[in-house]
Design a protein around this motif. Structure first.
Motif, PDB file in Angstrom:
ATOM      1  N   MET A   1       0.836  -1.186   0.000  1.00  0.00           N
ATOM      2  CA  MET A   1       0.000   0.000   0.000  1.00  0.00           C
ATOM      3  C   MET A   1       0.884   1.254   0.000  1.00  0.00           C
ATOM      4  N   ALA A   2       0.500   2.228  -0.805  1.00  0.00           N
ATOM      5  CA  ALA A   2       1.271   3.460  -0.913  1.00  0.00           C
ATOM      6  C   ALA A   2       1.136   4.277   0.361  1.00  0.00           C
ATOM      7  N   LYS A   3       2.220   4.911   0.737  1.00  0.00           N
ATOM      8  CA  LYS A   3       2.202   5.784   1.913  1.00  0.00           C
ATOM      9  C   LYS A   3       1.544   7.104   1.534  1.00  0.00           C
ATOM     10  N   SER A   4       0.806   7.652   2.473  1.00  0.00           N
ATOM     11  CA  SER A   4       0.163   8.938   2.241  1.00  0.00           C
ATOM     12  C   SER A   4       1.176  10.062   2.451  1.00  0.00           C
ATOM     13  N   MET A   5       0.939  11.165   1.733  1.00  0.00           N
ATOM     14  CA  MET A   5       1.908  12.255   1.759  1.00  0.00           C
ATOM     15  C   MET A   5       1.196  13.600   1.852  1.00  0.00           C
ATOM     16  N   LEU A   6       1.689  14.443   2.735  1.00  0.00           N
ATOM     17  CA  LEU A   6       1.232  15.822   2.847  1.00  0.00           C
ATOM     18  C   LEU A   6       2.347  16.710   2.320  1.00  0.00           C
ATOM     19  N   ILE A   7       2.025  17.528   1.337  1.00  0.00           N
ATOM     20  CA  ILE A   7       3.003  18.462   0.779  1.00  0.00           C
ATOM     21  C   ILE A   7       2.683  19.843   1.339  1.00  0.00           C
ATOM     22  N   VAL A   8       3.638  20.405   2.048  1.00  0.00           N
ATOM     23  CA  VAL A   8       3.474  21.718   2.676  1.00  0.00           C
ATOM     24  C   VAL A   8       4.284  22.716   1.862  1.00  0.00           C
ATOM     25  N   THR A   9       3.616  23.719   1.358  1.00  0.00           N
ATOM     26  CA  THR A   9       4.301  24.742   0.575  1.00  0.00           C
ATOM     27  C   THR A   9       4.229  26.067   1.332  1.00  0.00           C
ATOM     28  N   ARG A  10       5.402  26.677   1.536  1.00  0.00           N
ATOM     29  CA  ARG A  10       5.507  27.865   2.383  1.00  0.00           C
ATOM     30  C   ARG A  10       6.028  29.103   1.649  1.00  0.00           C
ATOM     31  N   GLN A  11       6.330  28.984   0.386  1.00  0.00           N
ATOM     32  CA  GLN A  11       6.928  30.100  -0.348  1.00  0.00           C
ATOM     33  C   GLN A  11       5.924  30.758  -1.285  1.00  0.00           C
ATOM     34  N   ALA A  12       6.035  32.053  -1.419  1.00  0.00           N
ATOM     35  CA  ALA A  12       5.221  32.790  -2.384  1.00  0.00           C
ATOM     36  C   ALA A  12       5.577  32.312  -3.789  1.00  0.00           C
ATOM     37  N   PRO A  13       4.661  32.437  -4.723  1.00  0.00           N
ATOM     38  CA  PRO A  13       4.922  31.919  -6.068  1.00  0.00           C
ATOM     39  C   PRO A  13       6.096  32.601  -6.780  1.00  0.00           C
ATOM     40  N   TRP A  14       6.446  33.802  -6.350  1.00  0.00           N
ATOM     41  CA  TRP A  14       7.522  34.548  -7.009  1.00  0.00           C
ATOM     42  C   TRP A  14       8.821  34.543  -6.208  1.00  0.00           C
ATOM     43  N   ALA A  15       8.897  33.753  -5.150  1.00  0.00           N
ATOM     44  CA  ALA A  15      10.062  33.777  -4.251  1.00  0.00           C
ATOM     45  C   ALA A  15      11.118  32.729  -4.589  1.00  0.00           C
ATOM     46  N   GLY A  16      10.990  32.071  -5.703  1.00  0.00           N
ATOM     47  CA  GLY A  16      11.951  31.042  -6.074  1.00  0.00           C
ATOM     48  C   GLY A  16      11.245  29.805  -6.586  1.00  0.00           C
ATOM     49  N   PRO A  17      11.987  28.733  -6.783  1.00  0.00           N
ATOM     50  CA  PRO A  17      11.413  27.543  -7.412  1.00  0.00           C
ATOM     51  C   PRO A  17      10.586  26.653  -6.480  1.00  0.00           C
ATOM     52  N   SER A  18      10.573  26.898  -5.197  1.00  0.00           N
ATOM     53  CA  SER A  18       9.904  25.996  -4.253  1.00  0.00           C
ATOM     54  C   SER A  18       8.416  25.819  -4.527  1.00  0.00           C
ATOM     55  N   ALA A  19       7.729  26.882  -4.876  1.00  0.00           N
ATOM     56  CA  ALA A  19       6.288  26.791  -5.133  1.00  0.00           C
ATOM     57  C   ALA A  19       6.020  25.864  -6.315  1.00  0.00           C
ATOM     58  N   ARG A  20       6.758  26.047  -7.386  1.00  0.00           N
ATOM     59  CA  ARG A  20       6.578  25.197  -8.572  1.00  0.00           C
ATOM     60  C   ARG A  20       6.964  23.758  -8.255  1.00  0.00           C
ATOM     61  N   GLU A  21       8.033  23.559  -7.501  1.00  0.00           N
ATOM     62  CA  GLU A  21       8.456  22.198  -7.155  1.00  0.00           C
ATOM     63  C   GLU A  21       7.402  21.483  -6.321  1.00  0.00           C
ATOM     64  N   ALA A  22       6.758  22.194  -5.395  1.00  0.00           N
ATOM     65  CA  ALA A  22       5.703  21.592  -4.587  1.00  0.00           C
ATOM     66  C   ALA A  22       4.530  21.157  -5.463  1.00  0.00           C
ATOM     67  N   LEU A  23       4.146  22.011  -6.398  1.00  0.00           N
ATOM     68  CA  LEU A  23       3.058  21.662  -7.305  1.00  0.00           C
ATOM     69  C   LEU A  23       3.436  20.505  -8.218  1.00  0.00           C
ATOM     70  N   ASP A  24       4.649  20.510  -8.727  1.00  0.00           N
ATOM     71  CA  ASP A  24       5.109  19.406  -9.576  1.00  0.00           C
ATOM     72  C   ASP A  24       5.089  18.089  -8.811  1.00  0.00           C
ATOM     73  N   LEU A  25       5.517  18.130  -7.568  1.00  0.00           N
ATOM     74  CA  LEU A  25       5.510  16.932  -6.724  1.00  0.00           C
ATOM     75  C   LEU A  25       4.081  16.429  -6.516  1.00  0.00           C
ATOM     76  N   ALA A  26       3.167  17.341  -6.243  1.00  0.00           N
ATOM     77  CA  ALA A  26       1.765  16.965  -6.046  1.00  0.00           C
ATOM     78  C   ALA A  26       1.172  16.365  -7.318  1.00  0.00           C
ATOM     79  N   LEU A  27       1.440  16.986  -8.451  1.00  0.00           N
ATOM     80  CA  LEU A  27       0.907  16.477  -9.718  1.00  0.00           C
ATOM     81  C   LEU A  27       1.488  15.111 -10.061  1.00  0.00           C
ATOM     82  N   ALA A  28       2.773  14.940  -9.819  1.00  0.00           N
ATOM     83  CA  ALA A  28       3.413  13.644 -10.089  1.00  0.00           C
ATOM     84  C   ALA A  28       2.865  12.575  -9.152  1.00  0.00           C
TER      85      ALA A  28
END
Length: 119
Positions: A1-28
């Motif tokens: 069984m797959a483990k459940s995952m909570l993705i916490v994103t704390r950066q503004a969309p214009w503050a660097g790549p973290s926001a996009r990486e969090a969304l990419d991780l969620a979509l994947a």
């Protein structure tokens, strides 16, 4: 069984790549049917703000990715109620629906998931 995952994103969309990486991780993760949810904390709640104009900052628009989350099975999106209030954002006016949670509900959310990834 797959483990459940909570993705916490704390950066503004214009503050660097973290926001996009969090969304990419969620979509994947959603594409592979992993049970996951997203929590927007601190400046991360700005990702949910309606009416952004990222082109003026030479940034890519994350809005389309956010709106695609349900298509990838990511139906649980949460936002820190305190972070929203501190930044003058109303939950009803967000571009993407996110359930506002208080500190106690956020603690319970963290305990509900096998893995928590913060970006």
């Amino acid at each position: 069984m797959a483990k459940s995952m909570l993705i916490v994103t704390r950066q503004a969309p214009w503050a660097g790549p973290s926001a996009r990486e969090a969304l990419d991780l969620a979509l994947a993760g959603g594409a592979f049917d992993l049970p996951l949810a997203m929590l927007f904390l601190d400046d991360g709640v700005f990702q949910l703000q309606a009416g952004q104009r990222p082109a003026s900052l030479e940034q890519k628009d994350l809005g389309a990715n956010l709106k695609a989350l349900p298509l990838f099975g990511v139906d649980e999106c949460y936002a820190c109620a305190h972070s929203l209030a501190a930044r003058g954002l109303a939950a009803e006016a967000l571009a993407v629906p996110a359930e506002p949670l208080d500190a106690q509900a956020i603690a319970a959310l963290f305990n509900r998931f096998d893995q928590v990834i913060t970006l």
